[in-house]
Scaffold this active site. Structure first.
Site, PDB file in Angstrom:
ATOM      1  N   LYS A  43       0.811  -1.213   0.000  1.00  0.00           N
ATOM      2  CA  LYS A  43       0.000   0.000   0.000  1.00  0.00           C
ATOM      3  C   LYS A  43       0.850   1.272   0.000  1.00  0.00           C
ATOM      4  CE  LYS A  43      -1.350   1.525   3.862  1.00  0.00           C
ATOM      5  NZ  LYS A  43      -1.954   1.802   5.173  1.00  0.00           N
ATOM      6  N   THR A  44       1.849   1.332   0.876  1.00  0.00           N
ATOM      7  CA  THR A  44       2.643   2.563   1.001  1.00  0.00           C
ATOM      8  C   THR A  44       3.390   2.864  -0.288  1.00  0.00           C
ATOM      9  OG1 THR A  44       2.895   2.140   3.367  1.00  0.00           O
ATOM     10  CG2 THR A  44       4.375   3.748   2.380  1.00  0.00           C
ATOM     11  N   ASP A 228      -5.182   8.127   3.612  1.00  0.00           N
ATOM     12  CA  ASP A 228      -4.734   6.780   3.955  1.00  0.00           C
ATOM     13  C   ASP A 228      -5.540   6.264   5.147  1.00  0.00           C
ATOM     14  OD1 ASP A 228      -3.269   4.453   3.973  1.00  0.00           O
ATOM     15  OD2 ASP A 228      -1.546   5.321   5.016  1.00  0.00           O
ATOM     16  N   GLU A 229      -5.633   4.951   5.280  1.00  0.00           N
ATOM     17  CA  GLU A 229      -6.366   4.297   6.389  1.00  0.00           C
ATOM     18  C   GLU A 229      -7.787   4.869   6.495  1.00  0.00           C
ATOM     19  OE1 GLU A 229      -5.137   1.776   7.614  1.00  0.00           O
ATOM     20  OE2 GLU A 229      -2.951   1.936   7.766  1.00  0.00           O
ATOM     21  N   GLN A 259      -9.676  -4.439   8.055  1.00  0.00           N
ATOM     22  CA  GLN A 259      -8.736  -4.047   9.109  1.00  0.00           C
ATOM     23  C   GLN A 259      -9.245  -2.837   9.894  1.00  0.00           C
ATOM     24  OE1 GLN A 259      -4.376  -4.590   8.186  1.00  0.00           O
ATOM     25  NE2 GLN A 259      -5.126  -4.603   6.082  1.00  0.00           N
ATOM     26  N   ARG A 607      -0.335 -10.709  10.302  1.00  0.00           N
ATOM     27  CA  ARG A 607       0.980 -10.192  10.699  1.00  0.00           C
ATOM     28  C   ARG A 607       2.064 -11.233  10.433  1.00  0.00           C
ATOM     29  NH1 ARG A 607      -0.132  -5.877   9.605  1.00  0.00           N
ATOM     30  NH2 ARG A 607      -2.070  -6.883   8.961  1.00  0.00           N
TER      31      ARG A 607
END
Length: 766
Positions: A43-44, A228-229, A259, A607
């Protein structure tokens, strides 16, 4: 065609090594864009290259781009990565958190708002001080209107962009109406101080952008907006973005509804779910290629999250090119201590083969770290506690320890200073100085306090409260002999008023502190079962607290799952896979809460890069009492083909030293049972647990089973009218926990919502 990707080969530096959906997201030039970025999907990289593409290839001026995220660290990383990609000053961009952006706007345009430009920002301590003044002025007692609880409700109204007069439409009960009176006076106090709190930064900026002139001006300035988010935005943040994007519709939001784990602090999952309704012309791009985890891990995550209804319609599942990988391991230990020791044993095996490997132990709540910390210290294994304070160094735990130290050693002035005002008893520096000055030579602080009380030197509240405090220690000796270690701890919690003060606070923070105290009580019960006396227990705690040297080079991290979001580790252990632990006993009371718990489990699973291990305990101490636990419902949702099964009911597996060795591949469980058979045993346990006989000597009310609560004749159902000697009449909203942990959420007619532990609350049917 507006918004269509340019025809550039993937050899373009900004498109290099990107997959097709990533390239499409980077090249999308105009119009609304929804990027559903699955866990570990790069994503980043996509966000930063998209910003760079707009600047380098689309000719967008950096000052026309606004990018917002949730942490200063994330904003700084985004800014630095863009700067490395572009040849023009990226510093002209507005890359910041929502609160920093709003502060910057209000410093420019504050004269158009009630706060002006030269405001100060109140931190939580400032807020608490102001709300206390407000409560005194309104003559609202703190026990019914705890400052933290009142601030929590005010924050909720502000995050929904409601001023006091607007919120009154929702205030149907007397308690909430009085809170709104406090909200009104609190806002006036902020104005008098020329101050904003953190929520005001969002509130007043959103109000500012309701003005068509301001909305047009800043909508023209910020032609391209990226958030973002997005799944973590609240109502105020949502409206801010809507105001700014209304002019050009060049809004790109990035997130993953699977998430969304911050509903408890105001995040609204509907913001991302409804994005395509807000912008029907939006392009939707799904980033589903996972670069982090193996197939078995991702299959488990996908199958679990498929049970949620709050998801974007038609969304695909994560995929990977990293191979099948190892099956997921599950361990059911006989009790909590053995679970922690088993995990530590597995970690030692991993570290033996790969000394520098990074390992994470994840858990639902901070109180769960205690047994893991003790097991790691017993093996002298270094660890790092992320996002929290070591168990025995937490404020509420140290407060309780100070009582026990003073009981053990009445000469301990340091412990006296700590516990004399925990909970608050109106003892300021002046009163404390008088007490210490009155201590006779060779005497104790309690003797000094007794002398002052007899001399009538203390007045009002301090006299009453300190009289009770002194009486507690006069009785402590006999209670210590009569009740034993765990009984003494429970008695101190009740008689000191410490537990009641946290229950009166009725905030999420207070609830977490109560769970830590419950876990401390369990630690005391464990030590008592080993034959430890009070002084030996305190020595053990002191030695356990001195672990700073172990943390420096730790490759092992302990943290809550919330803290783990955005991180990844080759090996992940998720402990405490039991009902009322995970899912959390309070969150599972509503369908929405249960779905957020499932999303939290999804985050935990994703994770892991190479291996995921889940564990649970068949029995666990709750409030010092050993109770039967049920495996988490989430275990039933895992695909059988993704599991291996080093599972044994009881402690044989741990005691025999058997188990999964690093690098091994198991398709059958211990004793030759198939994976499907072992999974079925977990599932059937849910049906059989009601029939488990109560061990001799264990009171039926202490059983940790579904039937224990339903058969309890004192249990109240939701909707039952009850009365309390302290708070008056009210209505039961919900119940959680069992046995000693049974807790009711009650809406009192004159006291608002409170969480009342059944064994302390004295509730009666009205």
């Amino acid at each position: 065609m507006p918004g269509a990707p340019s025809d550039h080969p993937s050899t373009h530096p900004l498109l290099r090594n990107l997959n097709a959906p990533q390239r499409e997201a980077v090249q999308h030039a105009r119009g609304p864009l929804l990027i559903l970025a699955g866990a570990g999907s790069g994503k980043t990289t996509v966000i930063t290259r998209r910003i760079a593409w707009l600047i380098e290839e689309e000719g967008v001026h950096p000052g026309s781009i606004l990018a917002m995220t949730f942490t200063n660290k994330a904003a700084e990383e985004m800014r630095e990565r863009v700067q490395r990609l572009v040849s023009v000053p990226a510093a002209q961009m507005w890359v910041s958190t929502f609160h920093s952006f709003c502060t910057r706007i209000l410093r420019r345009e504050g004269e158009r708002t009630p706060v002006g430009r030269d405001f100060v920002i109140f931190d939580p301590a400032d807020q608490k001080s102001l709300i206390k003044q407000v409560l005194v002025e309104l003559k609202l007692p703190e026990k019914q209107f705890h400052p933290k609880k009142v601030l929590e409700i005010i924050s909720d109204f502000k995050n929904r962009c409601l001023l006091p007069e607007e919120a009154r439409e929702e205030a149907l009960d007397p308690w909430t109406r009085k809170v709104l009176d406090a909200y009104d006076l609190y806002q006036k106090g902020l104005k008098n101080h020329r101050a904003c709190d953190f929520d005001d930064l969002l509130l007043w900026t959103e109000r500012l952008f309701r003005d068509p002139v301001m909305q047009a001006a800043y909508g023209e300035r910020f032609r391209y907006i990226l958030v973002d988010e997005y799944q973590d935005t609240n109502r105020a943040q949502y409206l801010l973005v809507q105001h700014l994007a209304r002019r050009h519709h060049n809004l790109c939001v990035v997130g993953d509804e699977d998430q969304s784990i911050y509903g408890w602090r105001g995040a609204d999952i509907r913001n991302i779910l409804d994005f395509q309704q807000d912008f029907p012309e939006a392009v939707r791009i799904e980033l589903l290629q996972n670069y982090r985890s193996t197939k078995k891990i991702l299959d488990a995550a996908s199958e679990v999250i498929a049970n949620n209804s709050q998801r974007v319609e038609g969304k695909g599942s994560l995929k990977t090119d990293l191979g099948d990988g190892e099956p997921i391991q599950f361990k059911l230990a006989d009790e909590g201590r053995l679970e922690a020791e088993w995990v530590v044993q597995r970690i030692q095996e991993l570290r033996y083969l790969e000394p520098e490997i990074k390992v994470a132990v994840l858990y639902r709540a901070n109180w769960q770290s205690r047994q893991m910390e003790e097991a790691l210290r017993a093996q002298n294994l270094p660890y790092r506690l992320v996002g929290g304070v070591k168990f025995y160094e937490r404020q509420e735990v140290k407060d309780l320890i100070s009582y026990l130290r003073l009981i053990s050693n009445p000469f301990d002035l340091v412990s006296f200073r700590r516990c004399v005002n925990a909970p608050t008893r109106g003892v300021g520096p002046t009163t404390l100085g008088k007490i210490e000055a009155a201590i006779p030579e060779g005497g104790t602080p309690l003797e000094g306090l007794a002398l002052l009380l007899r001399a009538g030197e203390l007045k009002g509240r301090a006299q009453r409260e300190l009289g009770k405090f002194l009486d507690l220690f006069h009785r402590a000796g006999s209670e210590r002999e009569a009740q034993g270690l765990a009984g003494l701890v429970k008695w101190v919690l009740q008689e000191s008023g410490y537990l009641q003060s946290l229950e009166d606070e009725a905030t999420l923070e207070a609830e977490g502190r109560i769970r830590n105290l419950e876990e401390f009580l369990s630690a005391a019960a464990e030590s008592e079962s080993l034959g430890l006396r009070l002084s030996e227990f305190l020595d053990r705690i002191t030695l356990a607290s001195d672990t700073d040297q172990l943390e420096e080079a730790a490759q092992l991290s302990l943290m809550t799952i919330h803290c783990a979001k955005g991180l990844e580790f080759p090996f992940v252990f998720v402990i405490g896979m039991e009902e009322d632990v995970f899912p959390n006993r309070n969150a599972r009371e509503t369908p929405e809460g249960l779905e957020e718990e499932r999303r939290l489990f999804y985050v935990a699973i994703t994770r892991a890069q190479r291996r995921l291990t889940l564990s649970a305990a068949r029995r666990r101490r709750i409030m010092g009492t050993e109770m039967l636990s049920m495996p988490s419902r989430f275990l039933r949702e895992l695909p059988a083909e993704a599991l291996t099964a080093p599972i044994r009911w009881g402690t044989e597996l741990y005691q025999s030293g058997e188990g999964v060795r690093p690098g091994s591949s198991f398709t059958r469980g211990a004793g030759g049972a198939s994976v499907a058979t072992e999974l079925q045993r977990i599932r059937s346990f849910f049906d059989r647990v009601k029939e488990v006989p109560v061990p001799s000597g264990e009171p039926e009310g202490d059983r940790f089973s579904e039937s224990a609560e339903s058969k309890d004749p004192t249990a109240f159902e939701a909707g039952t009218r009850v009365k309390s000697a302290r708070f008056g009449a009210g209505t039961i909203l919900a119940a959680s926990g069992r046995g000693d942990g049974l807790t009711y959420t009650v809406r009192f007619d004159q006291g608002g919502d409170k969480r009342i532990m059944a064994r302390f609350g004295g509730l009666e049917r009205a």
